[in-house]
Write a protein that holds these residues in place. Structure first.
Motif, PDB file in Angstrom:
ATOM      1  N   PHE A  36      83.845 -60.966  85.379  1.00  0.00           N
ATOM      2  CA  PHE A  36      83.763 -59.510  85.521  1.00  0.00           C
ATOM      3  C   PHE A  36      82.367 -59.083  85.969  1.00  0.00           C
ATOM      4  O   PHE A  36      82.214 -58.322  86.923  1.00  0.00           O
ATOM      5  CB  PHE A  36      84.131 -58.826  84.205  1.00  0.00           C
ATOM      6  CG  PHE A  36      83.871 -57.353  84.202  1.00  0.00           C
ATOM      7  CD1 PHE A  36      84.698 -56.495  84.907  1.00  0.00           C
ATOM      8  CD2 PHE A  36      82.789 -56.820  83.517  1.00  0.00           C
ATOM      9  CE1 PHE A  36      84.460 -55.129  84.929  1.00  0.00           C
ATOM     10  CE2 PHE A  36      82.544 -55.459  83.535  1.00  0.00           C
ATOM     11  CZ  PHE A  36      83.387 -54.610  84.240  1.00  0.00           C
ATOM     12  N   SER A  39      81.721 -60.014  89.539  1.00  0.00           N
ATOM     13  CA  SER A  39      82.482 -59.151  90.442  1.00  0.00           C
ATOM     14  C   SER A  39      81.865 -57.763  90.558  1.00  0.00           C
ATOM     15  O   SER A  39      81.849 -57.173  91.639  1.00  0.00           O
ATOM     16  CB  SER A  39      83.930 -59.040  89.968  1.00  0.00           C
ATOM     17  OG  SER A  39      84.552 -60.299  90.040  1.00  0.00           O
ATOM     18  N   VAL A  40      81.361 -57.232  89.460  1.00  0.00           N
ATOM     19  CA  VAL A  40      80.704 -55.919  89.493  1.00  0.00           C
ATOM     20  C   VAL A  40      79.460 -55.991  90.368  1.00  0.00           C
ATOM     21  O   VAL A  40      79.221 -55.113  91.206  1.00  0.00           O
ATOM     22  CB  VAL A  40      80.366 -55.432  88.065  1.00  0.00           C
ATOM     23  CG1 VAL A  40      79.418 -54.237  88.107  1.00  0.00           C
ATOM     24  CG2 VAL A  40      81.633 -55.066  87.311  1.00  0.00           C
ATOM     25  N   ARG A  44      83.059 -55.527  93.778  1.00  0.00           N
ATOM     26  CA  ARG A  44      84.515 -55.672  93.916  1.00  0.00           C
ATOM     27  C   ARG A  44      85.305 -54.597  93.192  1.00  0.00           C
ATOM     28  O   ARG A  44      86.439 -54.316  93.545  1.00  0.00           O
ATOM     29  CB  ARG A  44      84.958 -57.035  93.402  1.00  0.00           C
ATOM     30  CG  ARG A  44      84.519 -58.154  94.288  1.00  0.00           C
ATOM     31  CD  ARG A  44      85.134 -59.439  93.836  1.00  0.00           C
ATOM     32  NE  ARG A  44      84.511 -60.549  94.516  1.00  0.00           N
ATOM     33  CZ  ARG A  44      84.650 -61.793  94.140  1.00  0.00           C
ATOM     34  NH1 ARG A  44      85.394 -62.089  93.093  1.00  0.00           N
ATOM     35  NH2 ARG A  44      84.062 -62.741  94.807  1.00  0.00           N
ATOM     36  N   PHE A  45      84.751 -54.027  92.148  1.00  0.00           N
ATOM     37  CA  PHE A  45      85.467 -53.016  91.377  1.00  0.00           C
ATOM     38  C   PHE A  45      84.847 -51.647  91.655  1.00  0.00           C
ATOM     39  O   PHE A  45      83.996 -51.174  90.928  1.00  0.00           O
ATOM     40  CB  PHE A  45      85.415 -53.331  89.875  1.00  0.00           C
ATOM     41  CG  PHE A  45      86.042 -54.636  89.509  1.00  0.00           C
ATOM     42  CD1 PHE A  45      87.367 -54.894  89.822  1.00  0.00           C
ATOM     43  CD2 PHE A  45      85.316 -55.608  88.853  1.00  0.00           C
ATOM     44  CE1 PHE A  45      87.955 -56.111  89.492  1.00  0.00           C
ATOM     45  CE2 PHE A  45      85.883 -56.808  88.510  1.00  0.00           C
ATOM     46  CZ  PHE A  45      87.205 -57.058  88.835  1.00  0.00           C
ATOM     47  N   SER A  46      85.340 -51.015  92.682  1.00  0.00           N
ATOM     48  CA  SER A  46      84.777 -49.722  93.069  1.00  0.00           C
ATOM     49  C   SER A  46      85.323 -48.585  92.208  1.00  0.00           C
ATOM     50  O   SER A  46      84.724 -47.523  92.143  1.00  0.00           O
ATOM     51  CB  SER A  46      85.057 -49.446  94.538  1.00  0.00           C
ATOM     52  OG  SER A  46      86.447 -49.465  94.775  1.00  0.00           O
ATOM     53  N   LEU A  48      86.095 -48.075  88.619  1.00  0.00           N
ATOM     54  CA  LEU A  48      86.098 -48.229  87.168  1.00  0.00           C
ATOM     55  C   LEU A  48      85.562 -46.924  86.586  1.00  0.00           C
ATOM     56  O   LEU A  48      84.406 -46.805  86.225  1.00  0.00           O
ATOM     57  CB  LEU A  48      85.213 -49.411  86.732  1.00  0.00           C
ATOM     58  CG  LEU A  48      85.779 -50.786  86.965  1.00  0.00           C
ATOM     59  CD1 LEU A  48      84.788 -51.850  86.538  1.00  0.00           C
ATOM     60  CD2 LEU A  48      87.094 -50.971  86.221  1.00  0.00           C
ATOM     61  N   GLU A  53      90.661 -48.102  82.698  1.00  0.00           N
ATOM     62  CA  GLU A  53      90.575 -48.955  83.887  1.00  0.00           C
ATOM     63  C   GLU A  53      89.782 -50.220  83.581  1.00  0.00           C
ATOM     64  O   GLU A  53      90.153 -51.317  84.019  1.00  0.00           O
ATOM     65  CB  GLU A  53      89.953 -48.186  85.049  1.00  0.00           C
ATOM     66  CG  GLU A  53      90.871 -47.092  85.570  1.00  0.00           C
ATOM     67  CD  GLU A  53      90.217 -46.195  86.598  1.00  0.00           C
ATOM     68  OE1 GLU A  53      89.062 -46.441  86.978  1.00  0.00           O
ATOM     69  OE2 GLU A  53      90.887 -45.239  87.025  1.00  0.00           O
ATOM     70  N   VAL A  57      91.246 -54.189  83.741  1.00  0.00           N
ATOM     71  CA  VAL A  57      90.571 -55.260  84.489  1.00  0.00           C
ATOM     72  C   VAL A  57      90.254 -56.427  83.562  1.00  0.00           C
ATOM     73  O   VAL A  57      90.488 -57.591  83.906  1.00  0.00           O
ATOM     74  CB  VAL A  57      89.292 -54.724  85.177  1.00  0.00           C
ATOM     75  CG1 VAL A  57      88.435 -55.859  85.699  1.00  0.00           C
ATOM     76  CG2 VAL A  57      89.658 -53.766  86.294  1.00  0.00           C
TER      77      VAL A  57
END
Length: 84
Positions: A36, A39-40, A44-46, A48, A53, A57
């Motif tokens: 996680f 990825s942040v 990648r997680f636009s 949240l 949410e 994830v």
């Protein structure tokens, strides 16, 4: 800490048929958190926007990590789950 405890329960559900070592579920959860955070950092997680949410994830990552762990542990080269 609250997320960790809940995610350990999620991991244990996926790993219920896998011969266990003491730290398997915790290892899975910490691997999910590491994934996680990576990825942040990679953007990648636009979306949240709230805790719901974020929770979705984290559960998704934990389930995937647990499934991968289960497949590795039950692989034929490791005895197909028949060794202790």
């Amino acid at each position: 800490q609250g997320y960790v405890e809940q995610l350990i329960r999620v991991a244990n559900k996926t790993l219920r048929n896998v011969p266990r070592r003491a730290a398997d579920a915790e290892d899975v959860v910490f691997a999910a958190f590491a994934s996680f955070y990576r990825s942040v950092q990679e953007g990648r997680f636009s979306r949240l926007d709230d805790r719901d949410e974020l929770w979705q994830v984290l559960v998704m990552l934990t389930e995937r990590k647990a499934t991968d762990h289960m497949r590795r542990e039950l692989a034929a080269r490791r005895g197909g789950g028949k060794t202790r």
